[in-house]
Design a protein around this motif. Sequence first.
Motif, PDB file in Angstrom:
ATOM      1  N   ILE A 177       0.896  -1.053  -0.002  1.00 23.05           N
ATOM      2  CA  ILE A 177       0.008  -0.068  -0.101  1.00 23.05           C
ATOM      3  C   ILE A 177       0.732   1.283   0.001  1.00 23.05           C
ATOM      4  O   ILE A 177       0.495   2.342  -0.775  1.00 23.05           O
ATOM      5  CB  ILE A 177      -0.962   0.165   1.139  1.00 23.05           C
ATOM      6  CG1 ILE A 177      -1.786  -1.183   1.291  1.00 23.05           C
ATOM      7  CG2 ILE A 177      -1.939   1.193   1.380  1.00 23.05           C
ATOM      8  CD1 ILE A 177      -2.777  -1.242   0.176  1.00 23.05           C
ATOM      9  N   HIS A 178       1.986   1.303   0.799  1.00 23.04           N
ATOM     10  CA  HIS A 178       2.830   2.308   0.991  1.00 23.04           C
ATOM     11  C   HIS A 178       3.492   2.736  -0.393  1.00 23.04           C
ATOM     12  O   HIS A 178       3.450   3.848  -1.043  1.00 23.04           O
ATOM     13  CB  HIS A 178       4.104   2.127   1.965  1.00 23.04           C
ATOM     14  CG  HIS A 178       3.564   2.051   3.356  1.00 23.04           C
ATOM     15  ND1 HIS A 178       3.138   3.351   4.014  1.00 23.04           N
ATOM     16  CD2 HIS A 178       3.607   1.188   4.155  1.00 23.04           C
ATOM     17  CE1 HIS A 178       3.004   2.939   5.142  1.00 23.04           C
ATOM     18  NE2 HIS A 178       2.973   1.641   5.384  1.00 23.04           N
ATOM     19  N   VAL A 179       4.117   1.623  -1.186  1.00 22.35           N
ATOM     20  CA  VAL A 179       4.663   1.755  -2.539  1.00 22.35           C
ATOM     21  C   VAL A 179       3.236   2.436  -3.483  1.00 22.35           C
ATOM     22  O   VAL A 179       3.753   3.349  -4.206  1.00 22.35           O
ATOM     23  CB  VAL A 179       5.093   0.572  -2.980  1.00 22.35           C
ATOM     24  CG1 VAL A 179       6.008   0.764  -4.427  1.00 22.35           C
ATOM     25  CG2 VAL A 179       6.002  -0.083  -2.060  1.00 22.35           C
ATOM     26  N   MET A 180       2.363   1.567  -3.560  1.00 17.90           N
ATOM     27  CA  MET A 180       1.421   2.130  -4.429  1.00 17.90           C
ATOM     28  C   MET A 180       0.958   3.383  -4.557  1.00 17.90           C
ATOM     29  O   MET A 180       0.790   4.322  -5.180  1.00 17.90           O
ATOM     30  CB  MET A 180       0.036   1.075  -4.390  1.00 17.90           C
ATOM     31  CG  MET A 180       0.322  -0.196  -5.105  1.00 17.90           C
ATOM     32  SD  MET A 180      -1.330  -1.083  -5.447  1.00 17.90           S
ATOM     33  CE  MET A 180      -1.366  -2.125  -3.815  1.00 17.90           C
ATOM     34  N   VAL A 217       4.311  -5.963  -8.555  1.00 20.03           N
ATOM     35  CA  VAL A 217       4.526  -5.522 -10.104  1.00 20.03           C
ATOM     36  C   VAL A 217       3.004  -4.974 -10.134  1.00 20.03           C
ATOM     37  O   VAL A 217       2.253  -5.805 -10.056  1.00 20.03           O
ATOM     38  CB  VAL A 217       4.946  -6.440 -10.968  1.00 20.03           C
ATOM     39  CG1 VAL A 217       5.033  -6.096 -12.486  1.00 20.03           C
ATOM     40  CG2 VAL A 217       6.604  -6.760 -10.523  1.00 20.03           C
ATOM     41  N   VAL A 218       3.050  -3.801 -10.751  1.00 21.37           N
ATOM     42  CA  VAL A 218       1.792  -3.106 -11.146  1.00 21.37           C
ATOM     43  C   VAL A 218       2.168  -2.324 -12.346  1.00 21.37           C
ATOM     44  O   VAL A 218       2.911  -1.725 -12.516  1.00 21.37           O
ATOM     45  CB  VAL A 218       1.175  -2.215 -10.025  1.00 21.37           C
ATOM     46  CG1 VAL A 218      -0.041  -1.588 -10.529  1.00 21.37           C
ATOM     47  CG2 VAL A 218       0.872  -2.779  -8.658  1.00 21.37           C
ATOM     48  N   GLN A 296      -6.978  -0.836  -5.854  1.00 23.52           N
ATOM     49  CA  GLN A 296      -7.951   0.682  -5.448  1.00 23.52           C
ATOM     50  C   GLN A 296      -7.458   1.382  -4.271  1.00 23.52           C
ATOM     51  O   GLN A 296      -7.242   2.521  -4.204  1.00 23.52           O
ATOM     52  CB  GLN A 296      -9.284   0.106  -5.359  1.00 23.52           C
ATOM     53  CG  GLN A 296     -10.418   1.011  -6.108  1.00 23.52           C
ATOM     54  CD  GLN A 296     -11.623   0.409  -6.337  1.00 23.52           C
ATOM     55  OE1 GLN A 296     -12.254  -0.864  -5.914  1.00 23.52           O
ATOM     56  NE2 GLN A 296     -12.412   1.087  -7.346  1.00 23.52           N
ATOM     57  N   ASN A 297      -7.178   0.620  -3.108  1.00 20.49           N
ATOM     58  CA  ASN A 297      -6.738   1.111  -2.077  1.00 20.49           C
ATOM     59  C   ASN A 297      -5.604   1.782  -2.089  1.00 20.49           C
ATOM     60  O   ASN A 297      -5.155   2.701  -1.684  1.00 20.49           O
ATOM     61  CB  ASN A 297      -6.661   0.053  -0.803  1.00 20.49           C
ATOM     62  CG  ASN A 297      -8.060  -0.425  -0.576  1.00 20.49           C
ATOM     63  OD1 ASN A 297      -8.999   0.362  -0.713  1.00 20.49           O
ATOM     64  ND2 ASN A 297      -8.181  -1.630   0.102  1.00 20.49           N
ATOM     65  N   GLY A 298      -4.721   1.045  -3.113  1.00 16.89           N
ATOM     66  CA  GLY A 298      -3.170   1.772  -3.551  1.00 16.89           C
ATOM     67  C   GLY A 298      -3.516   3.151  -4.363  1.00 16.89           C
ATOM     68  O   GLY A 298      -2.443   3.553  -4.480  1.00 16.89           O
ATOM     69  N   GLY A 299      -4.690   3.222  -4.937  1.00 19.77           N
ATOM     70  CA  GLY A 299      -4.635   4.368  -5.760  1.00 19.77           C
ATOM     71  C   GLY A 299      -4.605   4.029  -7.334  1.00 19.77           C
ATOM     72  O   GLY A 299      -4.541   5.076  -8.328  1.00 19.77           O
ATOM     73  N   TYR A 300      -4.802   2.721  -7.696  1.00 18.75           N
ATOM     74  CA  TYR A 300      -4.907   2.255  -9.429  1.00 18.75           C
ATOM     75  C   TYR A 300      -6.541   2.052  -9.450  1.00 18.75           C
ATOM     76  O   TYR A 300      -7.174   1.557  -8.709  1.00 18.75           O
ATOM     77  CB  TYR A 300      -3.873   1.105  -9.307  1.00 18.75           C
ATOM     78  CG  TYR A 300      -2.572   1.444  -9.281  1.00 18.75           C
ATOM     79  CD1 TYR A 300      -1.775   2.025 -10.450  1.00 18.75           C
ATOM     80  CD2 TYR A 300      -1.754   1.701  -8.023  1.00 18.75           C
ATOM     81  CE1 TYR A 300      -0.271   2.347 -10.506  1.00 18.75           C
ATOM     82  CE2 TYR A 300      -0.533   2.214  -7.997  1.00 18.75           C
ATOM     83  CZ  TYR A 300       0.067   2.516  -9.151  1.00 18.75           C
ATOM     84  OH  TYR A 300       1.463   2.703  -8.901  1.00 18.75           O
TER      85      TYR A 300
END
Length: 341
Positions: A177-180, A217-218, A296-300
Amino acid sequence: MLIELDQIEQIALQSLESIQDEASLENWRVANLGRSSPLMQIFDQLGKLSKEERPVIGRRANELKRALESAFSTRSEALRQSALQHSLQSERLDITLPGRALSMGRLHPATISVREVVRAFADMGFQVYRSPEAETDEYNFGLLNMPPHHPARDMYDTFYTNMPNVSLRPHTSPGQIHVMRQYAPEPIRAILPGMCYRYEQISSRHETQFNQIEVLVVGENITLGDLKGTLGDLAHRLFGQKFRTRFRASYFPFTEPSAEFDFECLLCSGKGCSVCAWTGWLEIGGCGMVHPVVLQNGGYNPEKFSGFAAGLGTERIMMLKHRIEDIRNFWANDMRFLEQF
Ligand SMILES: [Zn+2]
């Protein structure tokens, strides 16, 4: 009184002659120049003398004081020199003896293992990202698709802290979550190494603290094939081209579909032993495609982006590589074990 001063001088200088050590010298100083020494008592009496006597006695007393002080420092220096000579004689350095070698420190096997895996991922173009070891409930579970009532929380016996809602991370996944949140909507190819903590029943394969490397990986069009290819490539980089791995269907709330990722057990060459629980395989970690809710929680936007994630236990990898039969060796601080690496 002048005669008295002469006597003081005579006695003092005589007794100084026979002094051979620092302690007696100090005693001498106190007795002859200290506050209650005969000489100082004469100084105390100067006020009571007549006008004619006072300068004569005073001058003589001052001379004597200087004489005694100078005799004291001469004797003190002589003693110091003779002590030095004595120690040079008696403690002569034998330079023909070889010195004692200092034992060199080295890296802990757990650190070596983390670095080997990090190096393999770095060769594949991953960047290293660090995240905290203590996290809020929201990061440890909630944002990873595990709301408070979620039964999957039973899989993580967590160490809580004195701060409400903060626990030691039971896995490196909260780092996802921090990275995203830092990089959204940019594509991500990152690993997050670090220590995790679980209240486990300790056994040859389970410890309450262990290193994990989170892989994330995203991007657009990331598939399960990318996940299998990446972890397979990692295994080959660590253990050679012929090394076998397998994926087993599994369940994690934060990935869908989910799998467990096994390395063949090198301790028994797949025949079965206590380390691999007689299966011939050692579970190295869990993996899967990042759940749309987590993206979604990570902002994607999960309609546009997909990703895969994995959590790998690096002590387990070290166990395979060096045929270590008990994970408890890593934290037992036994030099006989640690010195082998
Ligand atoms: Zn085995």
